[in-house]
Design a protein around this motif. Structure first.
Motif, PDB file in Angstrom:
ATOM      1  N   GLN A 268       7.158  -3.152   3.275  1.00  0.00           N
ATOM      2  CA  GLN A 268       5.958  -2.690   3.005  1.00  0.00           C
ATOM      3  C   GLN A 268       5.280  -3.319   1.881  1.00  0.00           C
ATOM      4  O   GLN A 268       5.788  -3.607   0.833  1.00  0.00           O
ATOM      5  N   GLY A 272       0.230  -1.781   3.663  1.00  0.00           N
ATOM      6  CA  GLY A 272       0.839  -1.185   4.946  1.00  0.00           C
ATOM      7  C   GLY A 272       2.081  -1.306   5.361  1.00  0.00           C
ATOM      8  O   GLY A 272       3.028  -1.969   4.489  1.00  0.00           O
ATOM      9  N   LEU A 273       2.685  -0.916   6.347  1.00  0.00           N
ATOM     10  CA  LEU A 273       3.811  -1.139   7.053  1.00  0.00           C
ATOM     11  C   LEU A 273       3.925  -2.056   7.808  1.00  0.00           C
ATOM     12  O   LEU A 273       2.887  -2.395   8.668  1.00  0.00           O
ATOM     13  N   SER A 297      -3.372   3.193   5.913  1.00  0.00           N
ATOM     14  CA  SER A 297      -1.851   2.767   5.611  1.00  0.00           C
ATOM     15  C   SER A 297      -1.901   2.670   3.927  1.00  0.00           C
ATOM     16  O   SER A 297      -0.776   3.292   3.641  1.00  0.00           O
ATOM     17  N   LEU A 301       0.753   5.290   2.046  1.00  0.00           N
ATOM     18  CA  LEU A 301       1.734   4.686   1.056  1.00  0.00           C
ATOM     19  C   LEU A 301       1.664   5.033  -0.497  1.00  0.00           C
ATOM     20  O   LEU A 301       2.629   5.046  -1.450  1.00  0.00           O
ATOM     21  N   ARG A 302       0.246   5.263  -0.977  1.00  0.00           N
ATOM     22  CA  ARG A 302       0.069   5.655  -2.134  1.00  0.00           C
ATOM     23  C   ARG A 302       0.666   6.907  -2.382  1.00  0.00           C
ATOM     24  O   ARG A 302       0.954   7.387  -3.586  1.00  0.00           O
ATOM     25  N   TYR A 304       3.312   8.699  -0.464  1.00  0.00           N
ATOM     26  CA  TYR A 304       4.176   9.135   0.195  1.00  0.00           C
ATOM     27  C   TYR A 304       5.449   8.025   0.189  1.00  0.00           C
ATOM     28  O   TYR A 304       5.179   6.785   0.357  1.00  0.00           O
ATOM     29  N   ILE A 306       8.870   6.703   1.630  1.00  0.00           N
ATOM     30  CA  ILE A 306       9.682   6.796   2.738  1.00  0.00           C
ATOM     31  C   ILE A 306      11.210   6.740   2.182  1.00  0.00           C
ATOM     32  O   ILE A 306      11.555   5.903   1.723  1.00  0.00           O
ATOM     33  N   ASN A 309      13.966   4.246   6.368  1.00  0.00           N
ATOM     34  CA  ASN A 309      13.102   3.326   7.029  1.00  0.00           C
ATOM     35  C   ASN A 309      13.118   2.988   8.446  1.00  0.00           C
ATOM     36  O   ASN A 309      12.634   1.971   8.952  1.00  0.00           O
TER      37      ASN A 309
END
Length: 312
Positions: A268, A272-273, A297, A301-302, A304, A306, A309
């Motif tokens: 990531q 994004g992922l 995305s 990610l800002r 959350y 993970i 994975n």
């Protein structure tokens, strides 16, 4: 000319509206009974019933249209023509034979392809470059009546189930209005369908069909994401929560991955992922984690982190 209209969901509303605005005398609308909808599960009318009530058209809602009571109620509307669009029940021969000009069906595919309840989503799932609408004269077979007219619509890389649904509903209404005069004046040309369809039956889509199968290729998953948008949406599980993927693209489509990498977040970054599949990398562009709004995305990610994975 007296018309009885049979339909239930949003797809059918445009055809009903077009008939009314063209000046046809709609003596009855036959639609499915009110069903529980929304979080409160209140009994609410379907879209076709709502449109009929706005226009003061009598509404019939038989649980089963083949019952003697339902047949007689439709007969009392004295239809010269019956128009069917996404009604949701098998119509018996007694009703099919009732009107002078027969029963016309607005079907959202280029028949004989994609007979069945969900032709729109299945055309996208299969990667078709085009689909369309067919007006056919109904018989007792399932979407097997003689074809009268067709209109093609392109499927692009931006097409979703929702956008195609809207496009075909509008095109179906226009095609219906263009077709009826030829049926009435006897100039319509009826083309018999082959017994066998070139495609599998387009079975109804359920919420479970939205679940992403990471053992498929990234290209197949991208098609699945578009087909399931907006309902039931393409979804997977992340950290025990439902994660919906609304928009995505494919990178390195020819690269094959091992089974352990199917659904794994390979990496990531700020954009994004990057998720492994059987072949190719799927890169979500718009996501929605359970309980949160839809977002890019990068936004996701800002806010959350993970923990696991591996998507399931």
């Amino acid at each position: 000319m007296k018309v009885v209209f049979m339909g239930t969901p949003d797809f059918a509303v445009g055809s009903l509206r077009a008939l009314a605005e063209e000046g046809y005398e709609i003596t009855a609308v036959v639609t499915q009974p009110d069903r529980p909808r929304g979080r409160k599960k209140e009994l609410l009318p379907g879209p076709v019933k709502e449109e009929a009530l706005k226009r003061n058209i009598p509404v019939l809602q038989p649980e089963k249209v083949r019952t003697p009571e339902a047949v007689e109620a439709i007969r009392s509307a004295e239809p010269d023509l019956i128009v069917v669009a996404a009604f949701g029940q098998i119509i018996p021969k007694e009703i099919l034979d009732m009107p002078k000009y027969g029963c016309l069906n607005v079907h959202a595919s280029l028949l004989p392809a994609y007979r069945g309840a969900a032709p729109i989503q299945h055309a996208i799932l299969d990667g078709c470059e085009k689909t369309g609408v067919t007006i056919m004269r109904m018989n007792e077979g399932l979407d097997m009546g003689d074809m009268i007219s067709v209109s093609e619509v392109a499927i692009t890389e931006e097409t979703t189930g929702g956008s195609l649904f809207d496009q075909l509903a509008e095109e179906g209404a226009r095609l219906l209005i263009r077709t009826i005069p030829s049926v009435v004046d006897g100039t319509a040309v009826y083309t018999k369908q082959p017994e066998k369809s070139p495609t599998p039956y387009a079975s109804m889509i359920s919420k479970a069909n939205g679940k992403i199968d990471w053992s498929k290729s990234a290209a197949e998953i991208a098609l699945h994401t578009r087909a399931m948008n907006p309902w039931p949406s393409a979804w997977t599980m992340l950290d025990g929560r439902v994660l919906k993927i609304w928009k995505c693209h494919v990178e390195r489509p020819e690269e094959a991955f091992e089974e352990k990498d199917f659904g794994r977040v390979l990496r990531q970054d700020a954009k994004g992922l990057y998720i492994g599949t059987a072949q190719g990398i799927l890169v979500p562009e718009e996501l929605q984690i359970e309980g949160k709004r839809r977002m890019t995305s990068a936004e996701f990610l800002r806010g959350y982190v993970i923990r696991d994975n591996q998507l399931h």
